[in-house]
Design a protein around this motif. Structure first.
Motif, PDB file in Angstrom:
ATOM      1  N   ASP A 124     -11.134   2.258   2.301  1.00  0.00           N
ATOM      2  CA  ASP A 124     -12.478   2.780   2.058  1.00  0.00           C
ATOM      3  C   ASP A 124     -12.831   3.692   3.225  1.00  0.00           C
ATOM      4  OD1 ASP A 124     -15.162   3.290   1.619  1.00  0.00           O
ATOM      5  OD2 ASP A 124     -15.673   1.197   1.199  1.00  0.00           O
ATOM      6  N   PHE A 125     -13.171   4.944   2.928  1.00  0.00           N
ATOM      7  CA  PHE A 125     -13.455   5.911   3.971  1.00  0.00           C
ATOM      8  C   PHE A 125     -14.893   5.829   4.468  1.00  0.00           C
ATOM      9  CE2 PHE A 125      -9.616   7.426   2.063  1.00  0.00           C
ATOM     10  CZ  PHE A 125      -8.901   7.958   3.127  1.00  0.00           C
ATOM     11  N   GLY A 126     -15.751   5.044   3.790  1.00  0.00           N
ATOM     12  CA  GLY A 126     -17.117   4.836   4.238  1.00  0.00           C
ATOM     13  C   GLY A 126     -17.973   6.084   4.246  1.00  0.00           C
ATOM     14  N   VAL A 127     -17.756   6.950   3.255  1.00  0.00           N
ATOM     15  CA  VAL A 127     -18.539   8.180   3.151  1.00  0.00           C
ATOM     16  C   VAL A 127     -19.307   8.197   1.843  1.00  0.00           C
ATOM     17  CG1 VAL A 127     -16.979   9.532   4.609  1.00  0.00           C
ATOM     18  CG2 VAL A 127     -16.595   9.447   2.153  1.00  0.00           C
ATOM     19  N   VAL A 128     -20.284   9.108   1.765  1.00  0.00           N
ATOM     20  CA  VAL A 128     -21.048   9.305   0.534  1.00  0.00           C
ATOM     21  C   VAL A 128     -20.750  10.716   0.071  1.00  0.00           C
ATOM     22  CG1 VAL A 128     -23.366   9.403  -0.460  1.00  0.00           C
ATOM     23  CG2 VAL A 128     -22.837   7.719   1.328  1.00  0.00           C
ATOM     24  N   PRO A 129     -20.338  10.918  -1.192  1.00  0.00           N
ATOM     25  CA  PRO A 129     -20.050   9.908  -2.203  1.00  0.00           C
ATOM     26  C   PRO A 129     -18.838   9.071  -1.789  1.00  0.00           C
ATOM     27  CG  PRO A 129     -19.322  12.046  -2.993  1.00  0.00           C
ATOM     28  CD  PRO A 129     -20.039  12.268  -1.670  1.00  0.00           C
ATOM     29  N   PRO A 130     -18.737   7.861  -2.354  1.00  0.00           N
ATOM     30  CA  PRO A 130     -17.650   6.956  -1.954  1.00  0.00           C
ATOM     31  C   PRO A 130     -16.270   7.579  -2.155  1.00  0.00           C
ATOM     32  CG  PRO A 130     -19.209   5.824  -3.361  1.00  0.00           C
ATOM     33  CD  PRO A 130     -19.587   7.274  -3.376  1.00  0.00           C
ATOM     34  N   ARG A 131     -15.408   7.346  -1.173  1.00  0.00           N
ATOM     35  CA  ARG A 131     -14.015   7.784  -1.265  1.00  0.00           C
ATOM     36  C   ARG A 131     -13.139   6.580  -0.947  1.00  0.00           C
ATOM     37  NH1 ARG A 131     -10.614  11.661   2.698  1.00  0.00           N
ATOM     38  NH2 ARG A 131      -8.683  11.551   1.535  1.00  0.00           N
ATOM     39  N   VAL A 132     -12.310   6.209  -1.905  1.00  0.00           N
ATOM     40  CA  VAL A 132     -11.437   5.047  -1.765  1.00  0.00           C
ATOM     41  C   VAL A 132     -10.045   5.451  -2.221  1.00  0.00           C
ATOM     42  CG1 VAL A 132     -11.045   2.663  -2.499  1.00  0.00           C
ATOM     43  CG2 VAL A 132     -13.374   3.497  -2.232  1.00  0.00           C
ATOM     44  N   GLU A 133      -9.019   5.021  -1.484  1.00  0.00           N
ATOM     45  CA  GLU A 133      -7.630   5.271  -1.871  1.00  0.00           C
ATOM     46  C   GLU A 133      -6.882   3.953  -1.970  1.00  0.00           C
ATOM     47  OE1 GLU A 133      -6.998   9.692   0.096  1.00  0.00           O
ATOM     48  OE2 GLU A 133      -5.761   8.044   0.795  1.00  0.00           O
ATOM     49  N   TYR A 134      -5.880   3.937  -2.843  1.00  0.00           N
ATOM     50  CA  TYR A 134      -5.050   2.753  -3.056  1.00  0.00           C
ATOM     51  C   TYR A 134      -3.592   3.120  -2.864  1.00  0.00           C
ATOM     52  CZ  TYR A 134      -9.212   0.783  -5.200  1.00  0.00           C
ATOM     53  OH  TYR A 134     -10.486   0.319  -5.417  1.00  0.00           O
ATOM     54  N   ARG A 135      -2.838   2.172  -2.291  1.00  0.00           N
ATOM     55  CA  ARG A 135      -1.382   2.327  -2.115  1.00  0.00           C
ATOM     56  C   ARG A 135      -0.716   0.991  -2.382  1.00  0.00           C
ATOM     57  NH1 ARG A 135       0.622   6.729   0.168  1.00  0.00           N
ATOM     58  NH2 ARG A 135      -0.792   8.138   1.187  1.00  0.00           N
ATOM     59  N   LEU A 136       0.524   1.048  -2.860  1.00  0.00           N
ATOM     60  CA  LEU A 136       1.300  -0.179  -2.997  1.00  0.00           C
ATOM     61  C   LEU A 136       1.649  -0.703  -1.613  1.00  0.00           C
ATOM     62  CD1 LEU A 136       3.928   0.570  -5.801  1.00  0.00           C
ATOM     63  CD2 LEU A 136       2.156  -1.179  -5.834  1.00  0.00           C
ATOM     64  N   THR A 137       1.560  -1.995  -1.432  1.00  0.00           N
ATOM     65  CA  THR A 137       2.027  -2.628  -0.201  1.00  0.00           C
ATOM     66  C   THR A 137       3.535  -2.840  -0.328  1.00  0.00           C
ATOM     67  OG1 THR A 137       1.674  -4.836  -1.087  1.00  0.00           O
ATOM     68  CG2 THR A 137      -0.169  -3.837   0.132  1.00  0.00           C
ATOM     69  N   ARG A 138       4.164  -3.278   0.740  1.00  0.00           N
ATOM     70  CA  ARG A 138       5.597  -3.607   0.658  1.00  0.00           C
ATOM     71  C   ARG A 138       5.815  -4.692  -0.394  1.00  0.00           C
ATOM     72  NH1 ARG A 138       8.529  -1.236   4.774  1.00  0.00           N
ATOM     73  NH2 ARG A 138       7.325  -0.731   6.623  1.00  0.00           N
ATOM     74  N   GLN A 139       4.931  -5.673  -0.405  1.00  0.00           N
ATOM     75  CA  GLN A 139       5.021  -6.750  -1.397  1.00  0.00           C
ATOM     76  C   GLN A 139       4.908  -6.170  -2.815  1.00  0.00           C
ATOM     77  OE1 GLN A 139       1.995  -9.751  -0.942  1.00  0.00           O
ATOM     78  NE2 GLN A 139       2.659 -10.885  -2.728  1.00  0.00           N
ATOM     79  N   GLY A 140       4.013  -5.215  -2.998  1.00  0.00           N
ATOM     80  CA  GLY A 140       3.859  -4.576  -4.304  1.00  0.00           C
ATOM     81  C   GLY A 140       5.095  -3.792  -4.701  1.00  0.00           C
ATOM     82  N   GLN A 141       5.698  -3.098  -3.740  1.00  0.00           N
ATOM     83  CA  GLN A 141       6.925  -2.343  -4.016  1.00  0.00           C
ATOM     84  C   GLN A 141       8.053  -3.286  -4.418  1.00  0.00           C
ATOM     85  OE1 GLN A 141       7.782   0.013  -0.553  1.00  0.00           O
ATOM     86  NE2 GLN A 141       5.861   1.135  -0.707  1.00  0.00           N
ATOM     87  N   GLU A 142       8.178  -4.386  -3.679  1.00  0.00           N
ATOM     88  CA  GLU A 142       9.226  -5.358  -3.999  1.00  0.00           C
ATOM     89  C   GLU A 142       8.994  -5.967  -5.373  1.00  0.00           C
ATOM     90  OE1 GLU A 142       9.196  -8.165  -0.796  1.00  0.00           O
ATOM     91  OE2 GLU A 142       9.824  -6.659   0.671  1.00  0.00           O
ATOM     92  N   PHE A 143       7.737  -6.268  -5.677  1.00  0.00           N
ATOM     93  CA  PHE A 143       7.398  -6.846  -6.973  1.00  0.00           C
ATOM     94  C   PHE A 143       7.756  -5.889  -8.104  1.00  0.00           C
ATOM     95  CE2 PHE A 143       4.479  -7.505 -10.507  1.00  0.00           C
ATOM     96  CZ  PHE A 143       4.693  -8.850 -10.774  1.00  0.00           C
ATOM     97  N   CYS A 144       7.382  -4.630  -7.943  1.00  0.00           N
ATOM     98  CA  CYS A 144       7.674  -3.642  -8.992  1.00  0.00           C
ATOM     99  C   CYS A 144       9.167  -3.410  -9.146  1.00  0.00           C
ATOM    100  CB  CYS A 144       6.966  -2.331  -8.691  1.00  0.00           C
ATOM    101  SG  CYS A 144       5.184  -2.413  -8.928  1.00  0.00           S
TER     102      CYS A 144
END
Length: 90
Positions: A42-62
């Motif tokens: 969460d970048f804590g700006v207005v308008p809201p800016r949020v980014e998502y990334r796979l974690t290592r656990q997510g990469q392994e799961f996929c």
């Protein structure tokens, strides 16, 4: 990947799937974050800016889930969610 990019891609139903409601998308992203499969920034700006990334656990799961699907097992709901969300790898 930014929330808006994920939402836009899913609301179009671009992969032939049904559209997803913004409330459902938010709930699923929160669940994936809590399970440790994706990371939320969460970048804590207005308008809201949020980014998502796979974690290592997510990469392994996929990758493990993709291996299972090659063996003829059906992919799990969580991997279909992360793939359809277009969550970027680290």
């Amino acid at each position: 990947m930014r929330y808006g990019e994920i939402r836009t891609g899913l609301l179009r139903g671009s992969d032939g799937s049904a559209e997803i409601a913004p409330r459902v998308l938010s709930r699923e992203l929160k669940a994936l974050t809590e399970s440790g499969l994706i990371d939320r920034k969460d970048f804590g700006v207005v308008p809201p800016r949020v980014e998502y990334r796979l974690t290592r656990q997510g990469q392994e799961f996929c990758s493990r889930d993709l291996s299972d699907s090659r063996l003829g097992n059906a992919p799990s709901r969580a991997s279909r969610s992360s793939e359809s969300l277009g969550v970027a790898a680290e």
